[in-house]
Scaffold this motif. Structure first.
Motif, mmCIF file in Angstrom:
data_model
loop_
_atom_site.group_PDB
_atom_site.id
_atom_site.type_symbol
_atom_site.label_atom_id
_atom_site.label_comp_id
_atom_site.label_asym_id
_atom_site.label_seq_id
_atom_site.Cartn_x
_atom_site.Cartn_y
_atom_site.Cartn_z
ATOM 1 N N ALA A 130 0.851 -0.978 -0.083
ATOM 2 C CA ALA A 130 -0.259 -0.212 0.238
ATOM 3 C C ALA A 130 0.906 0.993 -0.345
ATOM 4 O O ALA A 130 0.977 2.407 -0.454
ATOM 5 C CB ALA A 130 -1.147 -0.400 1.308
ATOM 6 N N GLN A 131 2.049 0.608 0.758
ATOM 7 C CA GLN A 131 2.726 2.136 1.020
ATOM 8 C C GLN A 131 3.586 2.684 -1.147
ATOM 9 O O GLN A 131 3.826 3.812 -1.334
ATOM 10 C CB GLN A 131 3.804 2.261 1.816
ATOM 11 C CG GLN A 131 3.194 2.684 3.285
ATOM 12 C CD GLN A 131 2.595 4.092 3.644
ATOM 13 O OE1 GLN A 131 3.021 4.578 3.245
ATOM 14 N NE2 GLN A 131 1.514 3.760 4.093
ATOM 15 N N GLU A 132 4.624 1.403 -1.202
ATOM 16 C CA GLU A 132 4.704 1.161 -2.375
ATOM 17 C C GLU A 132 3.615 2.087 -3.020
ATOM 18 O O GLU A 132 4.533 2.530 -4.925
ATOM 19 C CB GLU A 132 5.143 0.255 -2.746
ATOM 20 C CG GLU A 132 6.898 -0.168 -2.070
ATOM 21 C CD GLU A 132 7.312 -1.574 -2.272
ATOM 22 O OE1 GLU A 132 6.486 -2.103 -3.289
ATOM 23 O OE2 GLU A 132 8.009 -1.697 -1.497
ATOM 24 N N HIS A 133 2.847 1.914 -3.037
ATOM 25 C CA HIS A 133 1.283 2.015 -4.794
ATOM 26 C C HIS A 133 0.344 2.925 -3.991
ATOM 27 O O HIS A 133 -0.955 3.095 -3.735
ATOM 28 C CB HIS A 133 1.214 0.779 -4.703
ATOM 29 C CG HIS A 133 1.865 -0.006 -5.680
ATOM 30 N ND1 HIS A 133 2.216 -0.035 -7.371
ATOM 31 C CD2 HIS A 133 2.437 -1.455 -5.359
ATOM 32 C CE1 HIS A 133 3.134 -0.314 -7.843
ATOM 33 N NE2 HIS A 133 3.682 -1.592 -6.272
ATOM 34 N N SER A 134 1.442 4.368 -3.247
ATOM 35 C CA SER A 134 0.448 4.741 -2.637
ATOM 36 C C SER A 134 -0.746 5.813 -3.692
ATOM 37 O O SER A 134 -1.636 6.282 -2.712
ATOM 38 C CB SER A 134 0.764 5.394 -1.412
ATOM 39 O OG SER A 134 1.874 6.714 -1.814
ATOM 40 N N ASP A 135 -0.375 5.950 -4.863
ATOM 41 C CA ASP A 135 -1.043 6.206 -5.395
ATOM 42 C C ASP A 135 -1.875 6.141 -6.723
ATOM 43 O O ASP A 135 -2.694 6.467 -7.329
ATOM 44 C CB ASP A 135 0.144 6.738 -6.403
ATOM 45 C CG ASP A 135 0.712 5.957 -7.237
ATOM 46 O OD1 ASP A 135 0.937 5.514 -6.756
ATOM 47 O OD2 ASP A 135 1.761 6.265 -8.254
ATOM 48 N N SER A 136 -2.308 4.682 -6.087
ATOM 49 C CA SER A 136 -3.417 4.207 -6.761
ATOM 50 C C SER A 136 -4.879 4.616 -5.964
ATOM 51 O O SER A 136 -4.964 4.966 -5.224
ATOM 52 C CB SER A 136 -3.892 2.797 -5.469
ATOM 53 O OG SER A 136 -1.981 1.796 -5.964
ATOM 54 N N GLU A 137 -6.011 4.433 -6.583
ATOM 55 C CA GLU A 137 -6.891 5.698 -7.249
ATOM 56 C C GLU A 137 -7.281 4.257 -7.291
ATOM 57 O O GLU A 137 -9.423 4.909 -6.418
ATOM 58 C CB GLU A 137 -7.000 6.302 -8.562
ATOM 59 C CG GLU A 137 -6.497 7.297 -8.501
ATOM 60 C CD GLU A 137 -6.694 8.441 -9.453
ATOM 61 O OE1 GLU A 137 -7.843 8.431 -9.234
ATOM 62 O OE2 GLU A 137 -6.355 9.181 -9.994
ATOM 63 N N THR A 138 -7.426 3.373 -7.142
ATOM 64 C CA THR A 138 -8.285 2.082 -7.451
ATOM 65 C C THR A 138 -8.430 0.691 -6.730
ATOM 66 O O THR A 138 -6.725 0.713 -6.968
ATOM 67 C CB THR A 138 -9.416 1.642 -8.869
ATOM 68 O OG1 THR A 138 -10.126 3.037 -8.755
ATOM 69 C CG2 THR A 138 -9.968 0.522 -8.122
ATOM 70 N N LEU A 139 -8.393 -0.070 -5.378
ATOM 71 C CA LEU A 139 -8.757 -1.693 -5.024
ATOM 72 C C LEU A 139 -9.512 -2.321 -5.024
ATOM 73 O O LEU A 139 -10.464 -2.281 -4.689
ATOM 74 C CB LEU A 139 -7.801 -1.244 -3.727
ATOM 75 C CG LEU A 139 -7.555 -2.547 -3.277
ATOM 76 C CD1 LEU A 139 -6.460 -3.328 -3.616
ATOM 77 C CD2 LEU A 139 -7.353 -2.508 -1.907
#
Length: 260
Positions: free
Chosen positions: A79-88
């Motif tokens: 989650a920290q490495e992909h903190s720019d994810s707008e959708t999970l």
């Protein structure tokens, strides 16, 4: 409102957990087709890599991330490495089809850990970064079993009900920050998880007859629901369960009364 772009996901980073096969793979492919930049995450690195290759072959953008959802610390790091994810999007699940009196403690822990604890960890980890950024969409896969059950589905059904309630709570708690959370509840879908049923013709046909459409779904038929909930088409949809079950939960019994 430009309705021609209602379902477009151009340049939006999407983290799809379970993308190595089945519903997760089809979800990743569909999101990429709408312009999303997809992170193909799965414990099965080879499967996730194949999905990413399919996306890139179609002209989309994808990367690969190996993640075991039973590792809470690894989820936090992802989650920290992909903190720019707008959708999970998360689809991972397992089932042990046994009656309650036949269940072992080990089987119970296995199903609860993968289905419920991982949902809790994923919603918390990715939800935290979305709340901080004040936007995002969380889409978790539940099942019609959160609502209707049968012998041998008790523990699985309980975990799927828990997933729904976790997502509804996330919708309530994250909503003020502009983050949406929803569940998708499939009916019977031809995936590795349901292979034991498909191998039994009587069981397979009984499930097919239960729904209004009289057949099973294939994984690609779930992808539209994912795109909808991830896109601006669902900008005011949160805290809900979207049933993609071929009418299973609408039909009460299979007797067809005589006409006239």
């Amino acid at each position: 409102m430009d309705y021609s772009k209602l379902f477009r996901m151009d340049d939006r980073k999407t983290f799809v957990l379970g993308s190595g096969s089945g519903i997760g793979r089809e979800s990743a492919l569909a999101l990429a087709a709408q312009g999303a930049v997809v992170v193909c995450a799965d414990r099965d690195l080879a499967g996730a890599t194949q999905t990413a290759q399919l996306i890139e072959a179609a002209g989309g953008l994808a990367s690969v991330y190996q993640l075991d959802v039973l590792d809470a610390e690894a989820i936090s790091v992802a989650a920290q490495e992909h903190s720019d994810s707008e959708t999970l999007v998360f689809t991972a699940a397992t089932n042990v089809r046994k009656r309650l009196l036949d269940y072992s403690a080990e089987e119970y822990e296995r199903v609860v850990s993968l289905n419920m604890r991982s949902s809790f960890d994923l919603i918390r980890a990715f939800g935290a970064t979305m709340v901080e950024r004040k936007r995002g969409s969380i889409i978790g896969f539940s099942s019609i079993r959160h609502l209707v059950v049968e012998p041998g589905q008790g523990v699985y059904a309980a975990t799927k009900a828990a997933t729904v309630q976790l997502l509804r709570t996330a919708a309530a708690e994250f909503g003020p920050s502009g983050v949406r959370a929803n569940a998708i509840a499939p009916g019977v879908v031809e995936t590795p998880l349901t292979a034991p049923i498909k191998a039994n013709p009587e069981w397979y046909n009984a499930y097919a007859a239960k729904g209004a459409l009289g057949r099973w779904a294939v994984p690609s038929e779930l992808a539209g629901a994912v795109v909808f909930l991830a896109s601006d088409a669902a900008s005011y949809v949160t805290g809900t369960v979207l049933y993609v079950d071929g009418g299973w939960t609408a039909v009460d019994g299979r007797f067809d009364p005589p006409r006239g």
